[in-house]
Design a protein around this motif. Structure first.
Motif, mmCIF file in Angstrom:
data_model
loop_
_atom_site.group_PDB
_atom_site.id
_atom_site.type_symbol
_atom_site.label_atom_id
_atom_site.label_comp_id
_atom_site.label_asym_id
_atom_site.label_seq_id
_atom_site.Cartn_x
_atom_site.Cartn_y
_atom_site.Cartn_z
ATOM 1 N N SER A 104 0.840 -1.202 0.000
ATOM 2 C CA SER A 104 0.000 0.000 0.000
ATOM 3 C C SER A 104 0.873 1.250 0.000
ATOM 4 O O SER A 104 0.584 2.231 -0.698
ATOM 5 C CB SER A 104 -0.925 0.003 1.219
ATOM 6 N N GLY A 105 1.955 1.208 0.756
ATOM 7 C CA GLY A 105 2.900 2.325 0.757
ATOM 8 C C GLY A 105 3.574 2.492 -0.588
ATOM 9 O O GLY A 105 3.854 3.613 -1.030
ATOM 10 N N GLU A 106 3.831 1.376 -1.260
ATOM 11 C CA GLU A 106 4.508 1.440 -2.558
ATOM 12 C C GLU A 106 3.645 2.142 -3.602
ATOM 13 O O GLU A 106 4.143 2.974 -4.371
ATOM 14 C CB GLU A 106 4.878 0.031 -3.019
ATOM 15 N N ILE A 107 2.358 1.823 -3.659
ATOM 16 C CA ILE A 107 1.497 2.503 -4.624
ATOM 17 C C ILE A 107 1.267 3.950 -4.214
ATOM 18 O O ILE A 107 1.099 4.833 -5.051
ATOM 19 C CB ILE A 107 0.150 1.758 -4.803
ATOM 20 N N HIS A 108 1.296 4.219 -2.936
ATOM 21 C CA HIS A 108 1.083 5.573 -2.436
ATOM 22 C C HIS A 108 2.184 6.523 -2.878
ATOM 23 O O HIS A 108 1.928 7.685 -3.203
ATOM 24 C CB HIS A 108 0.995 5.533 -0.908
ATOM 25 N N SER A 109 3.418 6.032 -2.917
ATOM 26 C CA SER A 109 4.547 6.933 -3.161
ATOM 27 C C SER A 109 5.235 6.725 -4.504
ATOM 28 O O SER A 109 6.115 7.513 -4.862
ATOM 29 C CB SER A 109 5.591 6.755 -2.051
ATOM 30 N N GLY A 110 4.855 5.696 -5.254
ATOM 31 C CA GLY A 110 5.583 5.393 -6.470
ATOM 32 C C GLY A 110 4.741 5.362 -7.719
ATOM 33 O O GLY A 110 3.635 5.888 -7.767
ATOM 34 N N PHE A 111 5.312 4.754 -8.768
ATOM 35 C CA PHE A 111 4.647 4.538 -10.044
ATOM 36 C C PHE A 111 4.241 5.839 -10.733
ATOM 37 O O PHE A 111 3.163 5.947 -11.309
ATOM 38 C CB PHE A 111 3.432 3.622 -9.868
ATOM 39 N N THR A 112 5.109 6.834 -10.682
ATOM 40 C CA THR A 112 4.772 8.147 -11.256
ATOM 41 C C THR A 112 4.641 8.098 -12.771
ATOM 42 O O THR A 112 3.820 8.830 -13.350
ATOM 43 C CB THR A 112 5.818 9.194 -10.858
ATOM 44 N N ASN A 113 5.436 7.265 -13.444
ATOM 45 C CA ASN A 113 5.309 7.175 -14.903
ATOM 46 C C ASN A 113 3.963 6.592 -15.311
ATOM 47 O O ASN A 113 3.335 7.055 -16.267
ATOM 48 C CB ASN A 113 6.444 6.325 -15.479
ATOM 49 N N LEU A 114 3.525 5.585 -14.589
ATOM 50 C CA LEU A 114 2.209 5.003 -14.870
ATOM 51 C C LEU A 114 1.114 6.035 -14.645
ATOM 52 O O LEU A 114 0.191 6.170 -15.459
ATOM 53 C CB LEU A 114 1.972 3.788 -13.972
ATOM 54 N N ARG A 115 1.225 6.762 -13.566
ATOM 55 C CA ARG A 115 0.190 7.741 -13.234
ATOM 56 C C ARG A 115 0.078 8.818 -14.305
ATOM 57 O O ARG A 115 -1.036 9.234 -14.670
ATOM 58 C CB ARG A 115 0.506 8.385 -11.887
#
Length: 222
Positions: A104-115
């Protein structure tokens, strides 16, 4: 209206069509069993400029409940878990609970290119869409997370038979994969279907599709 709503359980959200963070906060309230009054921030240009000046989280979603004002989705998740332990928003087993918090923390703070490449949009569904190559590692990492969870805990949700905080956090990603026809493995496709058939998701999507067309996407909402 429930007693909780009467004493001031309010969730401030943005567009239901475009705001992934608003969706996450709303799903967390559903997981907790907390009925909230929705306060929707208008999406016009003036509010857009004002929101950009506030903070990285834009204070949306924001939960107001029993004198507390809580923003940021992970903070809302932890607050609701404390207030409603009987809802079992996190897995009961300690190792699984730590795992749930970690992804949950990983999706909260990462994946900026996907977003940035695949913003949430619940009003369209492409048959084909060119995915920016920079988003591919994000997609692959999410597939790895989902596959590991589904194999380890048996599905259909990430941590077993019932949805948890992790499912609320990854639900907007499932909608993106469907919206942009992202090719993922059969188990991940099945998980996307599970999320889209989840009763709260169906309720949110129906409301999103009923929103006025003039509502604009907030670039800061991922």
């Amino acid at each position: 209206m429930s007693d909780d709503a009467e004493i001031g359980a309010t969730l401030t959200i943005s567009s239901k069509t475009y705001s992934a963070w608003s969706l996450r906060g709303w799903l967390l309230c559903k997981l907790a069993g907390l009925e909230v009054a929705e306060q929707q921030v208008p999406n016009d240009a003036a509010n857009r400029a004002e929101l950009l000046l506030l903070s990285p989280s834009v204070l949306v979603p924001r939960l107001t409940y029993r004198g507390a004002s809580v923003w940021d989705t992970l903070a809302i998740a932890e607050f609701l878990n404390e207030q409603f332990p009987e809802a079992h928003m996190l897995p009961d087993e300690p190792i699984a609970r730590a795992h749930c918090r970690s992804i949950s923390g990983e999706i909260h703070s990462g994946f900026t290119n996907l977003r940035s490449a695949l913003p949430m949009n619940l009003k369209v569904e492409h048959e084909m869409f060119p995915v920016f190559s920079g988003a591919r590692p994000d997609i692959e990492r999410i597939e790895a997370i989902w596959t590991d969870c589904l194999e380890r805990y048996g599905g259909p949700f990430l941590f077993g038979e019932k949805p948890t905080v992790a499912d609320a956090m990854y639900a907007p990603v499932a909608t993106r994969f469907v919206t942009y026809a992202v090719a993922v493995s059969p188990p991940c496709q099945a998980y996307c279907r599970t999320i889209l058939e989840w009763a709260p998701m169906k309720e949110w999507i129906a409301a999103a599709q009923a929103e006025p067309e003039e509502m604009e996407e907030l670039d800061v909402e991922f």
